[in-house]
Design a protein around this motif. Sequence first.
Motif, mmCIF file in Angstrom:
data_model
loop_
_atom_site.group_PDB
_atom_site.id
_atom_site.type_symbol
_atom_site.label_atom_id
_atom_site.label_comp_id
_atom_site.label_asym_id
_atom_site.label_seq_id
_atom_site.Cartn_x
_atom_site.Cartn_y
_atom_site.Cartn_z
ATOM 1 N N GLU A 149 1.166 -1.027 -0.324
ATOM 2 C CA GLU A 149 0.251 -0.170 -0.281
ATOM 3 C C GLU A 149 0.831 1.924 0.088
ATOM 4 O O GLU A 149 0.531 2.168 -0.694
ATOM 5 N N ASN A 150 1.775 1.152 0.890
ATOM 6 C CA ASN A 150 2.777 2.020 0.465
ATOM 7 C C ASN A 150 3.537 2.562 0.098
ATOM 8 O O ASN A 150 3.135 3.663 -0.801
ATOM 9 N N LEU A 151 3.771 1.433 -1.040
ATOM 10 C CA LEU A 151 4.741 1.636 -1.793
ATOM 11 C C LEU A 151 4.358 2.094 -3.365
ATOM 12 O O LEU A 151 4.223 3.250 -3.879
ATOM 13 N N ALA A 152 2.344 2.161 -3.655
ATOM 14 C CA ALA A 152 1.711 1.546 -4.653
ATOM 15 C C ALA A 152 0.699 3.700 -4.131
ATOM 16 O O ALA A 152 0.704 4.351 -5.317
ATOM 17 N N GLY A 153 1.036 3.819 -2.949
ATOM 18 C CA GLY A 153 0.577 5.652 -2.411
ATOM 19 C C GLY A 153 1.895 6.762 -3.482
ATOM 20 O O GLY A 153 1.438 7.281 -3.831
ATOM 21 N N ARG A 154 3.380 6.238 -2.522
ATOM 22 C CA ARG A 154 3.769 6.207 -3.734
ATOM 23 C C ARG A 154 4.088 7.481 -4.666
ATOM 24 O O ARG A 154 4.368 7.772 -5.248
ATOM 25 N N ASP A 155 4.233 5.252 -5.726
ATOM 26 C CA ASP A 155 3.676 5.973 -7.274
ATOM 27 C C ASP A 155 3.199 6.473 -7.567
ATOM 28 O O ASP A 155 3.040 7.547 -8.501
ATOM 29 N N GLU A 156 1.809 6.561 -6.947
ATOM 30 C CA GLU A 156 1.244 7.712 -7.470
ATOM 31 C C GLU A 156 1.374 9.242 -6.934
ATOM 32 O O GLU A 156 0.974 9.905 -7.871
ATOM 33 N N VAL A 157 1.700 9.343 -6.164
ATOM 34 C CA VAL A 157 2.194 10.787 -5.091
ATOM 35 C C VAL A 157 3.198 11.252 -6.186
ATOM 36 O O VAL A 157 3.650 12.323 -6.886
ATOM 37 N N ASP A 158 3.794 10.080 -6.551
ATOM 38 C CA ASP A 158 5.245 10.260 -7.515
ATOM 39 C C ASP A 158 4.978 11.039 -8.390
ATOM 40 O O ASP A 158 6.225 11.189 -9.534
ATOM 41 N N SER A 159 4.235 9.942 -9.336
ATOM 42 C CA SER A 159 4.088 10.446 -11.022
ATOM 43 C C SER A 159 3.726 11.342 -10.875
ATOM 44 O O SER A 159 2.689 11.744 -12.393
ATOM 45 N N SER A 160 2.373 11.750 -10.267
ATOM 46 C CA SER A 160 1.224 12.744 -9.824
ATOM 47 C C SER A 160 1.503 14.049 -10.078
ATOM 48 O O SER A 160 0.424 15.103 -9.876
ATOM 49 N N ARG A 161 2.918 14.483 -9.252
ATOM 50 C CA ARG A 161 2.684 15.799 -8.904
ATOM 51 C C ARG A 161 3.619 16.787 -9.350
ATOM 52 O O ARG A 161 3.736 16.501 -10.298
ATOM 53 N N ALA A 162 3.040 17.597 -8.831
ATOM 54 C CA ALA A 162 3.156 18.981 -9.844
ATOM 55 C C ALA A 162 5.433 19.183 -10.377
ATOM 56 O O ALA A 162 5.576 19.935 -11.384
ATOM 57 N N GLU A 163 5.535 19.025 -8.784
ATOM 58 C CA GLU A 163 6.624 19.424 -9.191
ATOM 59 C C GLU A 163 7.125 18.253 -9.710
ATOM 60 O O GLU A 163 7.880 17.322 -8.767
ATOM 61 N N SER A 164 8.702 18.670 -10.312
ATOM 62 C CA SER A 164 9.301 17.113 -11.009
ATOM 63 C C SER A 164 9.012 15.741 -10.892
ATOM 64 O O SER A 164 8.985 14.947 -9.525
ATOM 65 N N PRO A 165 8.084 15.387 -11.360
ATOM 66 C CA PRO A 165 7.237 14.031 -11.361
ATOM 67 C C PRO A 165 8.396 12.903 -11.862
ATOM 68 O O PRO A 165 8.886 13.250 -12.810
ATOM 69 N N LEU A 166 7.609 11.900 -11.511
ATOM 70 C CA LEU A 166 8.765 10.530 -11.522
ATOM 71 C C LEU A 166 8.487 10.324 -13.918
ATOM 72 O O LEU A 166 7.134 10.369 -13.741
ATOM 73 N N MET A 167 9.286 10.651 -14.173
ATOM 74 C CA MET A 167 8.963 9.939 -15.759
ATOM 75 C C MET A 167 9.606 9.140 -16.423
ATOM 76 O O MET A 167 11.461 9.277 -15.719
ATOM 77 N N LYS A 168 9.465 8.615 -17.343
ATOM 78 C CA LYS A 168 10.746 8.042 -18.733
ATOM 79 C C LYS A 168 10.699 9.078 -18.671
ATOM 80 O O LYS A 168 10.158 9.220 -20.330
ATOM 81 N N MET A 169 11.998 8.962 -19.415
ATOM 82 C CA MET A 169 12.461 9.933 -20.113
ATOM 83 C C MET A 169 12.925 9.760 -21.818
ATOM 84 O O MET A 169 12.886 8.226 -21.914
ATOM 85 N N SER A 170 12.673 9.943 -22.682
ATOM 86 C CA SER A 170 12.651 9.236 -24.244
ATOM 87 C C SER A 170 14.067 9.125 -24.215
ATOM 88 O O SER A 170 14.070 7.757 -25.259
ATOM 89 N N ASP A 171 15.469 9.404 -23.841
ATOM 90 C CA ASP A 171 16.795 8.821 -23.488
ATOM 91 C C ASP A 171 17.480 8.384 -22.849
ATOM 92 O O ASP A 171 17.969 7.699 -22.301
ATOM 93 N N ALA A 172 16.074 7.431 -22.136
ATOM 94 C CA ALA A 172 16.816 6.430 -20.926
ATOM 95 C C ALA A 172 16.014 4.799 -21.152
ATOM 96 O O ALA A 172 15.931 4.451 -22.066
ATOM 97 N N VAL A 173 17.463 3.947 -20.844
ATOM 98 C CA VAL A 173 17.689 2.702 -21.031
ATOM 99 C C VAL A 173 16.363 2.132 -19.710
ATOM 100 O O VAL A 173 16.894 2.019 -19.321
ATOM 101 N N GLU A 174 15.136 1.259 -20.246
ATOM 102 C CA GLU A 174 14.160 0.804 -18.756
ATOM 103 C C GLU A 174 15.229 -0.700 -18.825
ATOM 104 O O GLU A 174 15.338 -1.440 -19.665
#
Length: 227
Positions: free
Chosen positions: A176-201
Motif C-alpha cells: 500500500e505504501n509503495l502504490a501510494g508513493r507511485d501515485e504521488v511521485d508520478s502525479s505531482r506538479a513539481e518534478s514528477p517521476l517519468m521515463k525520459m525518451s532517451d532513458a534505457v528501461e
Amino acid sequence: MGKIVIAIDGYSGCGKSSTAKAVAKILGYTYIDSGAMYRAATLHFLNENLRPSKPEEAIQGLQTLSISFKINPETGLQETYLNGKNVEDEIRSMQISHRVSELATVASIRRELVAQQQRLGSGKGVVMDGRDIGSVVFPDADLKVFMTANLETRAKRRQLELLEKGQTVDLEEIKENLAGRDEVDSSRAESPLMKMSDAVEVDTSNLTFEGQVAQIVQLAKAKIEMN
C-alpha cells in the motif's frame, strides 16, 4: 577515457540505490543517494516539528538543514548524516517512508536539494539515483536508466530490507505504501517521476541483483568508450 554522469530513475523498491552503489563501486565513481537526501530532510522536519507544506516553515527548516555522506571505515559503506549525526538507519524506517513523498512535493525544498545534487555531480564521474535525476537534476546525463519492477517483487524486496534492519512490517502495508508513493511521485506538479525518451528501461522483476548491476555497468562502459 572520459568520465560520465549516470542517472538512474525509477519506482520505489526497484533496487535503485543498492544497484547505483554497486555500479559506482565497479566504475570507481562517486555515488550520490538523492533518495537519502529527501529522507533525511523528512526526518529533519519531523524532528523540528515543522510542516514542509507551510512556506514559512519550509524556509525555516531549510535554513538549518545540512546533509552529507561519509564512508564507514569499518564496513566501507556510505552512510547519511543529518546536521552531523549518522541517521542511516532512522531514515529507512516506515515512518519516514510514509512521509517522504509529502515533503518531496514541496517546490522550494526540491529546488534546494536539486541544487545541492547538481553541485555534487558537477565534476562528472558520478552515479545518482532518484525519481527526477534524468529529467531535472541531470537532463544532459550521458546515461539515463529507468528501473522498474512489479509491485509484488518490490514489496518483498523492501520487506527484506526492513527485516535486515530489525523492522518487521506486514507485506500488505508495504504494498500500500509503495502504490501510494507511485501515485504521488508520478502525479505531482513539481518534478514528477517519468521515463525520459532517451532513458534505457531495465525491468528488474526477474533479474538477480548481480544481473541488474551487470546490465547497467555494460551500458555505462559502452557510453564511456564513446567519450
